[in-house]
Write an enzyme that holds these catalytic residues in place. Structure first.
Site, mmCIF file in Angstrom:
data_model
loop_
_atom_site.group_PDB
_atom_site.id
_atom_site.type_symbol
_atom_site.label_atom_id
_atom_site.label_comp_id
_atom_site.label_asym_id
_atom_site.label_seq_id
_atom_site.Cartn_x
_atom_site.Cartn_y
_atom_site.Cartn_z
ATOM 1 N N CYS A 153 0.869 -1.179 0.000
ATOM 2 C CA CYS A 153 0.000 0.000 0.000
ATOM 3 C C CYS A 153 0.902 1.223 0.000
ATOM 4 C CB CYS A 153 -0.921 -0.014 1.213
ATOM 5 S SG CYS A 153 -2.067 1.375 1.164
ATOM 6 N N GLY A 154 0.860 1.963 -1.104
ATOM 7 C CA GLY A 154 1.746 3.121 -1.247
ATOM 8 C C GLY A 154 1.427 4.216 -0.246
ATOM 9 N N HIS A 155 0.139 4.562 -0.157
ATOM 10 C CA HIS A 155 -0.190 5.688 0.738
ATOM 11 C C HIS A 155 0.107 5.319 2.190
ATOM 12 C CE1 HIS A 155 -4.078 4.013 2.206
ATOM 13 N NE2 HIS A 155 -3.869 4.874 3.186
ATOM 14 N N HIS A 178 -8.761 -4.341 -7.255
ATOM 15 C CA HIS A 178 -8.755 -2.881 -7.367
ATOM 16 C C HIS A 178 -9.128 -2.492 -8.800
ATOM 17 C CE1 HIS A 178 -6.254 -3.296 -3.766
ATOM 18 N NE2 HIS A 178 -6.381 -2.000 -3.547
ATOM 19 N N ASP A 225 -10.254 5.408 -3.122
ATOM 20 C CA ASP A 225 -8.990 5.949 -2.608
ATOM 21 C C ASP A 225 -8.985 7.463 -2.772
ATOM 22 O OD1 ASP A 225 -6.345 6.458 -1.912
ATOM 23 O OD2 ASP A 225 -5.616 4.625 -2.857
ATOM 24 N N CYS A 283 -3.411 6.589 -5.132
ATOM 25 C CA CYS A 283 -3.155 5.151 -4.977
ATOM 26 C C CYS A 283 -1.737 4.804 -5.453
ATOM 27 C CB CYS A 283 -4.186 4.305 -5.717
ATOM 28 S SG CYS A 283 -4.082 2.558 -5.261
ATOM 29 N N GLY A 284 -0.873 4.547 -4.489
ATOM 30 C CA GLY A 284 0.532 4.279 -4.829
ATOM 31 C C GLY A 284 0.697 3.030 -5.684
ATOM 32 N N THR A 285 0.040 1.938 -5.286
ATOM 33 C CA THR A 285 0.190 0.705 -6.069
ATOM 34 C C THR A 285 -0.529 0.846 -7.411
ATOM 35 O OG1 THR A 285 -1.663 -0.235 -4.802
ATOM 36 C CG2 THR A 285 0.552 -0.827 -4.097
#
Ligand code: PYC
Length: 314
Positions: free
Chosen positions: A85-87, A205, A231, A235-237
């Site tokens: 999870c990027g964030h 997602h 999100d 969304c980082g990913t």
């Protein structure tokens, strides 16, 4: 249970510092599977109302498995564990810095899908070098009941995404309800049609992409997360998956900057280098802010101590 809350470009993270469930030994991926299989009440109690809300993502701090990692982290939302999870990685770094447990500089966090590199640039600004992202299947067409045929790419960015190239609904925050309905129907249609990620993995997602109305961004997205919340961040990913698709189409060169905007107008700045397995290794830069430090209480006599699950609310 001590927690630190933050938001990264608008998307909330709750970092659990201690008193998480015993997940036994084994890899972080095995521990992440056990987290939801055996401790769903913990996950929902931490994240859902009345302590949180459905968009919140949890980050459970654990000892790392991989050498030279500063921490191990398992990410989860009210519907289950996330691969990466990027964030929440940015939020975790800022929260750990806030409580004096991470110094400025470069660190590695171990995650269920592999180690990621975290550069704490200031108390709020973080760059994350994600696990390698790649496009799995280009130009997949799926018939979405009530909406017609929808074309998109299947890509991995630490989670599985279906990314549409254009969207019949304007990508503006006033349209979040119809965007959510459309993305939910699309996700169900993919599952019905047996369209999956590698090895039959569930695509959990949905990322609707399009141009940004702002001169400062290269693209805008709307991302539907597992469980049905959208999100607030880009969304980082999902942004990593987007760069994998751009790179595969020859539309973005290594090192070139891409600014990805979210549905609420917040941004990540990204670039990539070619990955060892033929995909892209993205760097995601964004800002997080601590919003609260707290102690969660779970009183045995509280009928809602394990959270109010969104679909059971009415
Ligand atoms: O930033 O990668 C991300 C993410 C995944 C789900 C919510 N945020």
């Amino acid at each position: 249970m001590r927690v630190i809350d933050s938001h990264t470009e608008g998307q909330p993270t709750r970092l659990v510092l201690d008193q998480g469930p015993d997940l036994g030994s084994g890899s972080l991926a095995e521990q992440a599977d056990r987290l939801f299989r055996d401790h769903a009440d913990f996950c929902r109690g931490v994240l859902c109302e009345p302590r949180g809300h459905e968009a919140m993502v949890g980050a459970l701090l654990l000892p790392p498995n991989a050498p030279d990692c500063a921490a191990g982290v398992i990410y989860f939302n009210p519907a289950g564990p996330l691969g990466m999870c990027g964030h929440a990685t940015i939020g975790t770094a800022v929260s750990l810095a806030h409580c004096g447990r991470l110094s400025p500089g470069v660190h590695r966090f171990d995650t269920p899908v592999g180690p990621v590199e975290v550069s704490l640039e200031t108390n709020n600004r973080v760059s994350v070098e994600n696990v390698e992202a790649f496009r799995h299947r280009p130009d997949v067409v799926v018939e979405v009941p009530g909406w017609g045929p929808v074309r998109g790419d299947v890509a991995w960015g630490g989670n599985w995404f279906f990314l549409t190239k254009e969207c019949q609904i304007p990508l503006v925050s006033e349209q979040i309800a119809p965007l959510t309905r459309f993305s939910t129907a699309l996700k169900e249609a993919l599952e019905q049609a047996g369209i999956t990620g590698e090895g039959g993995a569930l695509i959990d997602h949905i990322e609707l992409t399009g141009p940004s109305p702002s001169a400062h961004a290269d693209g805008r997205n709307f991302v539907l997360c597992p469980g049905g919340a959208y999100d607030r961040s880009p969304c980082g990913t999902g942004s990593s998956a987007k760069l994998a698709c751009l790179a595969a189409n020859g539309l973005l060169a290594p090192g070139e900057r891409w600014v990805q905007e979210s549905i609420i107008g917040s941004t990540y700045t990204l670039s990539y280098r070619p990955g060892p397995a033929g995909g892209v290794v993205t760097t995601i830069t964004g800002s997080a802010f601590v919003t609260a430090e707290g102690i969660l209480h779970f009183e045995p006599s509280d009928p809602y101590r394990t959270g109010i699950i969104p679909e059971e609310r009415h």
